[in-house]
Motif scaffolding. Structure first.
Motif, PDB file in Angstrom:
ATOM      1  N   VAL A  12       0.630  -1.409  -0.277  1.00 44.20           N
ATOM      2  CA  VAL A  12       0.004   0.434   0.478  1.00 44.20           C
ATOM      3  C   VAL A  12       1.068   1.350  -0.497  1.00 44.20           C
ATOM      4  O   VAL A  12       0.514   2.341  -0.651  1.00 44.20           O
ATOM      5  N   GLY A  13       2.153   1.529   0.809  1.00 43.79           N
ATOM      6  CA  GLY A  13       2.714   2.481   1.137  1.00 43.79           C
ATOM      7  C   GLY A  13       3.660   2.661  -0.205  1.00 43.79           C
ATOM      8  O   GLY A  13       3.390   4.327  -0.935  1.00 43.79           O
ATOM      9  N   VAL A  14       3.964   1.349  -1.511  1.00 44.23           N
ATOM     10  CA  VAL A  14       4.321   2.344  -2.402  1.00 44.23           C
ATOM     11  C   VAL A  14       3.385   2.374  -3.698  1.00 44.23           C
ATOM     12  O   VAL A  14       3.650   3.069  -4.471  1.00 44.23           O
ATOM     13  N   LEU A  15       2.375   1.777  -3.657  1.00 46.26           N
ATOM     14  CA  LEU A  15       1.285   2.240  -4.510  1.00 46.26           C
ATOM     15  C   LEU A  15       1.112   3.708  -4.037  1.00 46.26           C
ATOM     16  O   LEU A  15       0.660   5.179  -4.713  1.00 46.26           O
ATOM     17  N   ILE A  16       0.864   4.023  -2.947  1.00 54.72           N
ATOM     18  CA  ILE A  16       0.622   5.552  -2.405  1.00 54.72           C
ATOM     19  C   ILE A  16       1.835   6.644  -3.005  1.00 54.72           C
ATOM     20  O   ILE A  16       1.540   8.003  -3.515  1.00 54.72           O
ATOM     21  N   ALA A  17       3.174   5.771  -3.093  1.00 56.83           N
ATOM     22  CA  ALA A  17       4.083   6.857  -3.257  1.00 56.83           C
ATOM     23  C   ALA A  17       4.218   7.137  -4.424  1.00 56.83           C
ATOM     24  O   ALA A  17       4.003   7.927  -5.438  1.00 56.83           O
ATOM     25  N   LEU A  18       3.726   6.156  -5.368  1.00 58.58           N
ATOM     26  CA  LEU A  18       3.752   6.088  -6.950  1.00 58.58           C
ATOM     27  C   LEU A  18       2.562   6.767  -7.626  1.00 58.58           C
ATOM     28  O   LEU A  18       2.387   7.437  -8.686  1.00 58.58           O
ATOM     29  N   PHE A  19       1.317   6.778  -7.068  1.00 52.96           N
ATOM     30  CA  PHE A  19       0.335   7.600  -7.658  1.00 52.96           C
ATOM     31  C   PHE A  19      -0.130   8.621  -6.574  1.00 52.96           C
ATOM     32  O   PHE A  19      -0.888   9.492  -7.254  1.00 52.96           O
ATOM     33  N   ALA A  20       0.048   8.577  -5.133  1.00 55.99           N
ATOM     34  CA  ALA A  20      -0.299  10.431  -4.761  1.00 55.99           C
ATOM     35  C   ALA A  20       0.545  10.800  -4.322  1.00 55.99           C
ATOM     36  O   ALA A  20       0.739  11.094  -4.855  1.00 55.99           O
ATOM     37  N   SER A  21       1.502  10.074  -3.336  1.00 57.39           N
ATOM     38  CA  SER A  21       1.949  10.966  -2.365  1.00 57.39           C
ATOM     39  C   SER A  21       3.224  11.100  -1.942  1.00 57.39           C
ATOM     40  O   SER A  21       3.567   9.756  -1.303  1.00 57.39           O
ATOM     41  N   PRO A  22       4.210  10.792  -3.226  1.00 58.22           N
ATOM     42  CA  PRO A  22       5.610  10.721  -2.273  1.00 58.22           C
ATOM     43  C   PRO A  22       6.383   9.592  -1.079  1.00 58.22           C
ATOM     44  O   PRO A  22       6.866   9.151  -0.578  1.00 58.22           O
ATOM     45  N   THR A  23       6.211  11.148  -0.501  1.00 49.36           N
ATOM     46  CA  THR A  23       6.869  11.260   1.061  1.00 49.36           C
ATOM     47  C   THR A  23       6.034  10.606   1.750  1.00 49.36           C
ATOM     48  O   THR A  23       6.260   9.258   2.657  1.00 49.36           O
ATOM     49  N   ILE A  24       4.984  10.926   1.788  1.00 44.78           N
ATOM     50  CA  ILE A  24       3.648   9.741   2.399  1.00 44.78           C
ATOM     51  C   ILE A  24       3.771   8.431   2.305  1.00 44.78           C
ATOM     52  O   ILE A  24       3.489   7.478   2.933  1.00 44.78           O
ATOM     53  N   GLY A  25       3.993   7.824   0.680  1.00 42.71           N
ATOM     54  CA  GLY A  25       4.039   6.408   0.403  1.00 42.71           C
ATOM     55  C   GLY A  25       5.403   5.894   0.833  1.00 42.71           C
ATOM     56  O   GLY A  25       4.846   5.005   1.414  1.00 42.71           O
ATOM     57  N   TRP A  26       6.997   6.487   0.718  1.00 39.45           N
ATOM     58  CA  TRP A  26       7.257   6.176   1.112  1.00 39.45           C
ATOM     59  C   TRP A  26       7.501   5.593   3.190  1.00 39.45           C
ATOM     60  O   TRP A  26       8.522   4.929   3.388  1.00 39.45           O
ATOM     61  N   ILE A  27       6.762   6.601   3.141  1.00 37.19           N
ATOM     62  CA  ILE A  27       6.792   7.005   5.370  1.00 37.19           C
ATOM     63  C   ILE A  27       6.092   4.956   5.772  1.00 37.19           C
ATOM     64  O   ILE A  27       6.577   4.478   6.121  1.00 37.19           O
ATOM     65  N   VAL A  28       5.374   5.223   4.840  1.00 40.60           N
ATOM     66  CA  VAL A  28       4.363   3.605   5.007  1.00 40.60           C
ATOM     67  C   VAL A  28       5.210   2.046   4.434  1.00 40.60           C
ATOM     68  O   VAL A  28       5.080   1.275   5.105  1.00 40.60           O
ATOM     69  N   ALA A  29       5.552   2.718   3.533  1.00 36.87           N
ATOM     70  CA  ALA A  29       6.221   1.498   2.751  1.00 36.87           C
ATOM     71  C   ALA A  29       7.522   1.220   4.246  1.00 36.87           C
ATOM     72  O   ALA A  29       7.489   0.058   4.366  1.00 36.87           O
ATOM     73  N   ALA A  30       8.096   2.180   4.664  1.00 36.07           N
ATOM     74  CA  ALA A  30       9.169   1.446   5.278  1.00 36.07           C
ATOM     75  C   ALA A  30       8.624   1.542   6.741  1.00 36.07           C
ATOM     76  O   ALA A  30       9.193   0.276   7.512  1.00 36.07           O
ATOM     77  N   VAL A  31       7.323   2.152   7.224  1.00 35.10           N
ATOM     78  CA  VAL A  31       6.920   1.127   9.063  1.00 35.10           C
ATOM     79  C   VAL A  31       6.675  -0.023   8.471  1.00 35.10           C
ATOM     80  O   VAL A  31       6.859  -0.496   8.819  1.00 35.10           O
TER      81      VAL A  31
END
Length: 50
Positions: A12-31
């Motif tokens: 989900v984090g990677v998808l958010i990073a690709l399609f919405a907000s890169p910063t939030i997406g990579w934070i979610v992926a890191a978590v």
């Protein structure tokens, strides 16, 4: 967090990073990655009987 849940959070984090907000997406992926590591360590220690 189980391994399956952690993998889902990473995806989900990677998808958010690709399609919405890169910063939030990579934070979610890191978590999710941290959760994956914790789940793997706790799972292996349970199997080892520690």
């Amino acid at each position: 967090m189980t391994i399956g849940a952690a993998l889902l959070v990473v995806v989900v984090g990677v998808l958010i990073a690709l399609f919405a907000s890169p910063t939030i997406g990579w934070i979610v992926a890191a978590v999710g990655l941290v959760g994956l590591i914790v789940a793997a360590v706790t799972g292996s220690s349970r199997r080892a009987g520690i």
